[in-house]
Structure formats: C-alpha cells, structure tokens
Design an enzyme around this catalytic site. Structure first.
Site, PDB file in Angstrom:
ATOM      1  N   ASP A 153      10.814   2.995   5.541  1.00  0.00           N
ATOM      2  CA  ASP A 153      10.412   1.610   6.103  1.00  0.00           C
ATOM      3  C   ASP A 153      11.823   1.474   7.098  1.00  0.00           C
ATOM      4  O   ASP A 153      13.052   1.778   6.603  1.00  0.00           O
ATOM      5  CB  ASP A 153      10.360   0.654   5.128  1.00  0.00           C
TER       6      ASP A 153
ATOM      7  N   MET B 226       0.833  -1.184  -0.030  1.00  0.00           N
ATOM      8  CA  MET B 226      -0.076  -0.091   0.035  1.00  0.00           C
ATOM      9  C   MET B 226       0.805   1.361  -0.091  1.00  0.00           C
ATOM     10  O   MET B 226       0.433   2.258  -0.835  1.00  0.00           O
ATOM     11  CB  MET B 226      -1.039  -0.121   1.203  1.00  0.00           C
TER      12      MET B 226
ATOM     13  N   HIS C 168      -8.155   5.995   3.775  1.00  0.00           N
ATOM     14  CA  HIS C 168      -8.055   4.517   3.333  1.00  0.00           C
ATOM     15  C   HIS C 168      -7.986   4.527   1.849  1.00  0.00           C
ATOM     16  O   HIS C 168      -8.812   4.765   1.196  1.00  0.00           O
ATOM     17  CB  HIS C 168      -9.223   3.994   3.700  1.00  0.00           C
TER      18      HIS C 168
ATOM     19  N   GLU D 157      -1.176  -3.612   9.916  1.00  0.00           N
ATOM     20  CA  GLU D 157      -2.558  -3.441  10.270  1.00  0.00           C
ATOM     21  C   GLU D 157      -2.667  -3.929  11.689  1.00  0.00           C
ATOM     22  O   GLU D 157      -3.260  -4.982  12.107  1.00  0.00           O
ATOM     23  CB  GLU D 157      -3.635  -3.956   9.427  1.00  0.00           C
TER      24      GLU D 157
ATOM     25  N   LYS E 171       0.776   0.801  15.093  1.00  0.00           N
ATOM     26  CA  LYS E 171       0.472   2.061  14.652  1.00  0.00           C
ATOM     27  C   LYS E 171       0.499   3.167  15.918  1.00  0.00           C
ATOM     28  O   LYS E 171       0.933   4.053  15.410  1.00  0.00           O
ATOM     29  CB  LYS E 171      -0.785   1.886  14.110  1.00  0.00           C
TER      30      LYS E 171
ATOM     31  N   SER F 166      -7.778   0.323   7.602  1.00  0.00           N
ATOM     32  CA  SER F 166      -8.962  -0.142   6.581  1.00  0.00           C
ATOM     33  C   SER F 166     -10.197  -0.717   7.760  1.00  0.00           C
ATOM     34  O   SER F 166     -11.198  -0.534   7.317  1.00  0.00           O
ATOM     35  CB  SER F 166      -8.597  -1.381   5.794  1.00  0.00           C
TER      36      SER F 166
ATOM     37  N   ASN G 121     -16.075  -1.307   3.233  1.00  0.00           N
ATOM     38  CA  ASN G 121     -15.984  -2.789   3.981  1.00  0.00           C
ATOM     39  C   ASN G 121     -17.163  -2.893   4.932  1.00  0.00           C
ATOM     40  O   ASN G 121     -17.451  -4.103   4.979  1.00  0.00           O
ATOM     41  CB  ASN G 121     -14.706  -2.647   4.908  1.00  0.00           C
TER      42      ASN G 121
END
Length: 365
Positions: free
Chosen positions: A33, A14, A140, A92, A97, A119, A190
């Site tokens: 990263d 993503m 998102h 996720e 996070k 998400s 979703n």
C-alpha cells in the site's frame, strides 16, 4: 503452475483479509500500500485476528506466528516482480485501478497472472489497461475475506482458460469455494443482492413496513442472518448504492429507487427502530416484493449463463447467509408461484419472461 508467492495491492479491509487467508494456507504474501498508516493498520488487524484465533483455540501460538511471518507489508510495487501472481484490492474506482494495472504491467513479467478484486467494475474494461490481457481475471472475495469462503472467479472476454483454471485452483488452495462467473454487471451474487436491497427500500417508500419490519420479514422469508437494512448499514449504504448504480446498464429494473439514492448519497445509515411485528397481510406484501425482485434477477442471471443455479445458491447460503437460497426457494414454490411473484416487474418494466422460468423445479441447488 503453483501459486506460492502472492502479491496483494491494497492493504485495506479486503486486501488484508485476503493476505490472512493466503498466509493461513501456506502462501508467502507481499501486502502493498502507498499509505504507511494503512500498512500499520493492516499489521494491527493481522495481529489482532491471529490473537483472537489463538484465544479461541483455533490455532496455536506457533501457528499464528508462522502465519504472521509469511506476510510482509511493503510500500513499493517493485517487490511484486518476484511474485507468482498479483491480486489488486484497492479502492473501487476505475481510473485508480486502471493506473495501477498500467504501472504493474511495466514492473512484472508479461505472463504473470493478475486478478482484480472488483465487486462491480467489469473485468473486460479493466483488462484494456493490462499488457497481455489474457492473463487477467476477476477474483471477487467477500468480506470478511479472512473468513468468508466464497470467491467469484470471473472470466473476462480475453481471459485465457488456463488462467481462469489457475484462479479456481488458487481459490481452493487457500480454503475458498470458487464460483465461476461470466463477466457481467454484478457477477453472480450482487446481480440479485442489489435488487433485493433495492426492493426492500421500495417497500419502505411505499409504506409497506418500517425498516425493522422489512428486515424481520426478509429474515423469515430467506432465512437470512440479517435483514437488508442491517446489512446495508454494515457495508455502508453509499457502497451499496454504488454497486446498484453499476447495474444501471442492465435496464430500468436495476436502477436504484429515489430513496436509496437520497440516503446513499447522504453518507448516513438507515435508521432501524424497535420491531412492531407485522401482521400476516403486511408480511405477505413485503415478502412478495422482496422475492419478486430477487427471483427475477436470478432468472435473468441464469438466462445469460452468468453462473450456475448450484453456484448461485451456494454463494447465497455461504456469502450472504441465506439459509433459504433463491433457486431452492423457486423450486419449492413452483413455476406458477414464481411467475406470480415476478409478473408485476415484468409488466412495469416491459420485460420478456425469462426462459429459465420453465426450468423451475429442476434448478440444480
């Protein structure tokens, strides 16, 4: 405020896709990263994607080179201090996070907008780990982010309206179509896609059809580019199960069926064999189950003002590739037809009839 220099935390699928989309529309990107292997993989993916676009004559070699030059891969968060905005696109997991946002809050200026690409986690809960949560929103993106045009822009309880507007403006600036969403489990898409896949597995468990037959009916019914089992295999059943589990707080209707849990937790894919085309009666039973679950979730979403009918249908058409999006389908079926389809779930889960049922026929789509 104009977003020119964007920081992206997380160089996975993503994060890299978002980087390509932003750089392709003139932004300078810092793609970060902690994994050197992940950064090398991101660089390879960027080069491969751009080379493919050149080969398809969608851009020139000079344009591809300019886009690649606008993306800098880095391992340190400190570089984000010079950015205009930071988007988080890491694994996720709430704790991971939250830790990132706490660290970011110490490194960047107090008014720099921060967005999460989550998400399924709520923006409000993540915002508790951000200094000055007014600058925090959800953005998102849908996979593949370098191509898919949809971005859900999520306003949290504390999100300042100016930052929400900035998120909408930035999404448009990088060629996306933003959908404004309330901070609710599953956001807009979703919220109904998870029940759609859950009902597909329920149909399988109840012996209404095989995975191939249910995929076939779904494609015919919703005009979907791919059926639910094929899509689950693409995104991975475990990831789909995690998304469904995050809707649990909405009540038993949203809970994953046992067969979904078993397969998802196993780490395996769904087996999809050869198609034996179902007969008319079989097709109707499968279609009714899929539509019933999907429509109920959409109507509840509308009742709670999570997103507009127009945005839900646009997202369904362009992010999920439903050529027959749910609100338009409900308008065509009429109130009585939709009430028949959702009735069994209303009775099974002792749910009130959604108020938005009365708006069918007039749902903007």
């Amino acid at each position: 405020m104009t977003i020119q220099k964007i920081g992206i935390a997380g160089a996975g699928t993503m994060g890299t896709g978002i980087a390509i989309a932003a750089a392709s529309n003139g932004c300078d990107v810092r793609l970060q990263d902690i994994s050197e292997d992940q950064l090398k993989s991101a660089q390879h993916r960027i080069v491969t994607f751009l080379a493919r676009q050149v080969a398809k004559e969608r851009m020139t070699e000079d344009q591809a080179r300019d886009i690649a030059d606008r993306i800098e891969v880095i391992s340190e968060l400190t570089v984000f201090a010079a950015c205009d905005m930071v988007i988080e696109a890491i694994f996720e997991d709430f704790k991971t996070k939250a830790t990132l946002f706490e660290n970011l809050s110490e490194l960047i200026r107090g008014d720099m907008p921060i967005a999460t690409n989550t998400s399924c986690l709520t923006v409000g809960n993540l915002a508790k780990h951000v200094k000055t949560p007014e600058r925090f929103i959800g953005m998102h993106f849908f996979s593949p982010a370098e191509i898919n045009p949809i971005v859900e822009v999520v306003r949290g309880k504390d999100s300042h309206p100016a930052i929400v507007d900035l998120g909408l403006e930035f999404a448009r600036a990088i060629g996306k179509r933003p959908i404004l969403c309330k901070d609710s489990p599953g956001f807009a898409l979703n919220r109904f896609f998870c029940p759609y896949t859950n009902e597909a597995v329920r149909a399988l468990a109840e012996g209404l059809g095989t995975t191939a037959q249910i995929d076939h009916v779904a494609q015919e019914c919703f005009g979907a580019a791919a059926g639910p089992f094929q899509v689950m295999n693409l995104i991975k059943p475990q990831i789909n199960l995690n998304a469904i589990r995050n809707l649990d707080r909405l009540g038993p209707f949203y809970a994953p069926v046992p067969e979904m849990v078993k397969l998802g937790d196993s780490g395996l894919d769904w087996e999809i064999g050869e198609l034996d085309v179902p007969d008319a009666d079989q097709t109707k039973k499968i279609a009714d189950m899929l539509m019933g679950g999907t429509f109920l979730a959409v109507l509840q979403c509308l009742d709670e003002q999570v997103a507009s009918a127009e945005d839900i249908d646009f997202g369904a058409a362009h992010a999920l590739k439903f050529s027959k999006p749910p609100c338009a389908m409900m308008n065509d079926l009429g109130m009585m037809g939709v009430e028949r389809l959702i009735r069994s779930n209303l009775h099974r889960y002792k749910l009130p009839t959604p108020g938005s049922l009365a708006m069918i026929g007039q749902l903007a789509a």
